[in-house]
Design a protein around this motif. Sequence first.
Motif, mmCIF file in Angstrom:
data_model
loop_
_atom_site.group_PDB
_atom_site.id
_atom_site.type_symbol
_atom_site.label_atom_id
_atom_site.label_comp_id
_atom_site.label_asym_id
_atom_site.label_seq_id
_atom_site.Cartn_x
_atom_site.Cartn_y
_atom_site.Cartn_z
ATOM 1 N N THR A 127 0.838 -1.206 0.000
ATOM 2 C CA THR A 127 0.000 0.000 0.000
ATOM 3 C C THR A 127 0.870 1.251 0.000
ATOM 4 O O THR A 127 0.621 2.196 -0.760
ATOM 5 N N ALA A 159 2.337 1.838 -3.386
ATOM 6 C CA ALA A 159 1.353 2.390 -4.328
ATOM 7 C C ALA A 159 1.105 3.872 -4.043
ATOM 8 O O ALA A 159 0.945 4.681 -4.966
ATOM 9 N N ILE A 160 1.075 4.239 -2.765
ATOM 10 C CA ILE A 160 0.873 5.648 -2.394
ATOM 11 C C ILE A 160 2.039 6.494 -2.891
ATOM 12 O O ILE A 160 1.848 7.555 -3.506
ATOM 13 N N LEU A 215 2.017 7.273 -6.545
ATOM 14 C CA LEU A 215 1.096 8.361 -6.893
ATOM 15 C C LEU A 215 1.732 9.720 -6.630
ATOM 16 O O LEU A 215 1.637 10.638 -7.452
ATOM 17 N N TYR A 216 2.379 9.852 -5.472
ATOM 18 C CA TYR A 216 3.044 11.130 -5.166
ATOM 19 C C TYR A 216 4.135 11.442 -6.190
ATOM 20 O O TYR A 216 4.246 12.567 -6.669
ATOM 21 N N PHE A 255 4.496 10.472 -9.223
ATOM 22 C CA PHE A 255 3.954 10.878 -10.517
ATOM 23 C C PHE A 255 3.417 12.305 -10.454
ATOM 24 O O PHE A 255 3.651 13.110 -11.371
ATOM 25 N N ASP A 256 2.714 12.650 -9.368
ATOM 26 C CA ASP A 256 2.120 13.992 -9.329
ATOM 27 C C ASP A 256 3.199 15.075 -9.213
ATOM 28 O O ASP A 256 3.079 16.138 -9.825
ATOM 29 N N TYR A 257 4.252 14.806 -8.448
ATOM 30 C CA TYR A 257 5.389 15.744 -8.413
ATOM 31 C C TYR A 257 5.982 15.918 -9.819
ATOM 32 O O TYR A 257 6.409 17.013 -10.193
ATOM 33 N N ARG A 281 4.323 15.358 -12.772
ATOM 34 C CA ARG A 281 3.336 16.033 -13.608
ATOM 35 C C ARG A 281 3.356 17.543 -13.371
ATOM 36 O O ARG A 281 3.213 18.340 -14.309
ATOM 37 N N TYR A 311 0.822 10.050 -18.793
ATOM 38 C CA TYR A 311 0.039 9.754 -17.596
ATOM 39 C C TYR A 311 0.729 8.786 -16.636
ATOM 40 O O TYR A 311 0.137 8.387 -15.633
ATOM 41 N N SER A 312 1.972 8.390 -16.932
ATOM 42 C CA SER A 312 2.622 7.395 -16.076
ATOM 43 C C SER A 312 4.131 7.470 -16.205
ATOM 44 O O SER A 312 4.662 7.705 -17.288
ATOM 45 N N PHE A 340 -0.641 23.348 -4.377
ATOM 46 C CA PHE A 340 -0.219 21.952 -4.225
ATOM 47 C C PHE A 340 -0.131 21.543 -2.754
ATOM 48 O O PHE A 340 -0.710 20.530 -2.342
ATOM 49 N N TYR A 353 -2.714 18.871 -0.693
ATOM 50 C CA TYR A 353 -2.373 17.593 -0.049
ATOM 51 C C TYR A 353 -2.594 17.642 1.457
ATOM 52 O O TYR A 353 -2.946 16.633 2.079
ATOM 53 N N PHE A 408 -4.866 6.201 -13.194
ATOM 54 C CA PHE A 408 -3.804 7.136 -13.581
ATOM 55 C C PHE A 408 -4.304 8.558 -13.378
ATOM 56 O O PHE A 408 -4.561 9.268 -14.355
ATOM 57 N N GLU A 465 -4.674 12.418 -13.093
ATOM 58 C CA GLU A 465 -3.877 13.444 -13.778
ATOM 59 C C GLU A 465 -4.107 14.827 -13.188
ATOM 60 O O GLU A 465 -3.866 15.841 -13.845
ATOM 61 N N THR A 486 -5.214 12.499 -7.551
ATOM 62 C CA THR A 486 -4.119 11.762 -6.912
ATOM 63 C C THR A 486 -4.389 11.592 -5.422
ATOM 64 O O THR A 486 -4.224 10.503 -4.861
ATOM 65 N N ILE A 507 -4.836 8.174 -3.251
ATOM 66 C CA ILE A 507 -4.006 7.899 -2.070
ATOM 67 C C ILE A 507 -4.892 7.559 -0.871
ATOM 68 O O ILE A 507 -4.662 6.577 -0.156
ATOM 69 N N LEU A 560 -6.341 4.118 -0.869
ATOM 70 C CA LEU A 560 -5.388 3.093 -0.440
ATOM 71 C C LEU A 560 -5.301 3.029 1.083
ATOM 72 O O LEU A 560 -5.294 1.950 1.679
#
Lengths: 359, 359
Positions: A174, A177-178, A181-182, A184-186, A188, A274-275, B105, B109, B167, B169, B174, B178, B181
């Motif tokens: 878990t 996976a969390i 996500l972080y 990827f968002d940083y 993006r 997107y990834s 941002f 969060y 995914f 975006e 995001t 999170i 999860l």
Amino acid sequence: MSAAVYPKVTLPSHVQTILITGAGGFVGQQLLISLSESFPNINFIITDVRAPSIPASIDQFKQRIASLGADLSNKDEVKNLFEGRQIDAIYAVHGIMSGGSEANFDLGYQVNVDSHTALLAATRAHHIQARQGSPLPLYVYVSGLAVYGGEKCIPEAEIEPETTPLFPETSYGTAKAICELYVFDYTRKGFIDGRIIRLPTVAIRSGAPSSAASSFISGLIREPLQGQRSECPVADSIDDPNLDNFPLYLSRVSTVIHNFIHVLSLPASAFPSYSRTVNFPGITVTTRDIIEALAVVGGSEALNLIDFKKDPKVLSIMAFWPGSFNQQAALSLGFIRDDPKTGFLDAVRDFQAELKRGQ
Amino acid sequence: MSAAVYPKVTLPSHVQTILITGAGGFVGQQLLISLSESFPNINFIITDVRAPSIPASIDQFKQRIASLGADLSNKDEVKNLFEGRQIDAIYAVHGIMSGGSEANFDLGYQVNVDSHTALLAATRAHHIQARQGSPLPLYVYVSGLAVYGGEKCIPEAEIEPETTPLFPETSYGTAKAICELYVFDYTRKGFIDGRIIRLPTVAIRSGAPSSAASSFISGLIREPLQGQRSECPVADSIDDPNLDNFPLYLSRVSTVIHNFIHVLSLPASAFPSYSRTVNFPGITVTTRDIIEALAVVGGSEALNLIDFKKDPKVLSIMAFWPGSFNQQAALSLGFIRDDPKTGFLDAVRDFQAELKRGQ
């Protein structure tokens, strides 16, 4: 018998200093060895709860390596890693393993999520303070196949990453996976240039056995080749069909480390919008393949050091390990896969050579 | 014309006190109205940044409702919500919307993840301190379709939740992914009895327009029915094919609220072992359907209050809204779907009736 040969990797020219967290662990140490040998102009900051040791084999590079002890769940200690430095790339390798984070929920999330968000925030702040026009910090987050779970995860499965939602069933998975996500968002948002790598089981790990259910995979080789007994939790005897029934998805240490470095060489444009995640390639072996490789390298003497003793707890976990993952995406990005037939034996020979060097 | 009729919901008998966060918002207020009217023996703690008002229509229930102002990004204020109380069920509805969390941002969060992990931790601690044998706290986390993204998300798509990795975006999506999860892992560990609900667009929202790209969907009805002008960002005229080309996935307010309550009535055994998430059912309409419904209810007078003016920013976001989601899983769990033909018109009539009651 010689070490594996991999394609030469060229890193972006701006990468002059690399930070490695969790650098006291097995993967961190192997990564440091390979990077410091391959890139004579790169400097390293290595950190772990205690200042990591510098392996003897790279003692001649120690002037390029700063080793720092740091508690990354303390935000000030995270910030201090960057203080007065220009860090161009980060390998976030630190974490508490699955057994530990399942046993201590709060500590698990503190280390496996909170310290990573602190590192991400510090990396973002570091870039904001860097000289104008500096490239984004490269940031490699080390995830794993523990992000998968749910009814698709059975030994017969070949997981298709493109059509498989993540259903982690441990706190370890878990948290991975969390953090994915972080990261990827940083990325993006343009704060970092992130890459997320999901590792298969890494074989053969040297050092002490770990609390992970997969620990026996390395243990069946590591201990007997050093004259010590090792338990096989999969089967009650060498005739047990379990030895053939539970596929194990793994990669040779040197291949994993090559792929760790390769991911840093890829341009951001290699990833879809997107990834930033890639599942490292692996090969599928059975416990019988492991035992046969041990016999080839260590003979009957080594084989006789295995104690067959089914562990229902380990088997119940293995019942949810997918036997295989579609790796087309990773291969098309240039990641290396071990030879499906000889890969595990190669890994055993690597370990044997390492033992001989250590003598 | 009468209000929608839904199946009667029976909540578990131990549910005597329900906490609703974000209770000052539109959904929180509607949920409070419906719950307090339907369950005369249940007490409520409602909270928001400022102590939420109690809607006039349920003024007679105010002795069962404690309204508290709290900053949930402050862990002590989160703990205080539980102080001296026995809370049996929680609706975690609070959050910063997509526009706000994309613009800020860190604040995004802090509110959309950190305050939720604080609420989860406080709920866990609350249960540990509760009388022995107390049932686990029911915990409803409100997620949304913003967790989806990537190349599958196009207007032509019907998303299959079982085969669609997340995914997100946006930072908003995001954070939702999170928290999903975390809520599942708290549930798996036996700390809470969690349920994760993903909402479609909710129509018709009363109150002020929001920063969400989907805000116009309610706005095209809400403003004209009150004699005010409203912009249609999808098209430049009523003949524009865009009015037919961008499907919108939504649900009537009363149906969403019914489903909010229904999810609390399900036994834990209704969910698979690896997931507590349900995508609420919705119906697919076009902007033309919205305009036609406005004409039916408000006549040409209302229709003339629409200013057609394409907004490329809104259209670029809509290009990644899937037109539909497979809802078989939700329907088999007893969640209600609006009538695909009359559902939106019903929603408009609900809103008109609400306006009349308010006069």
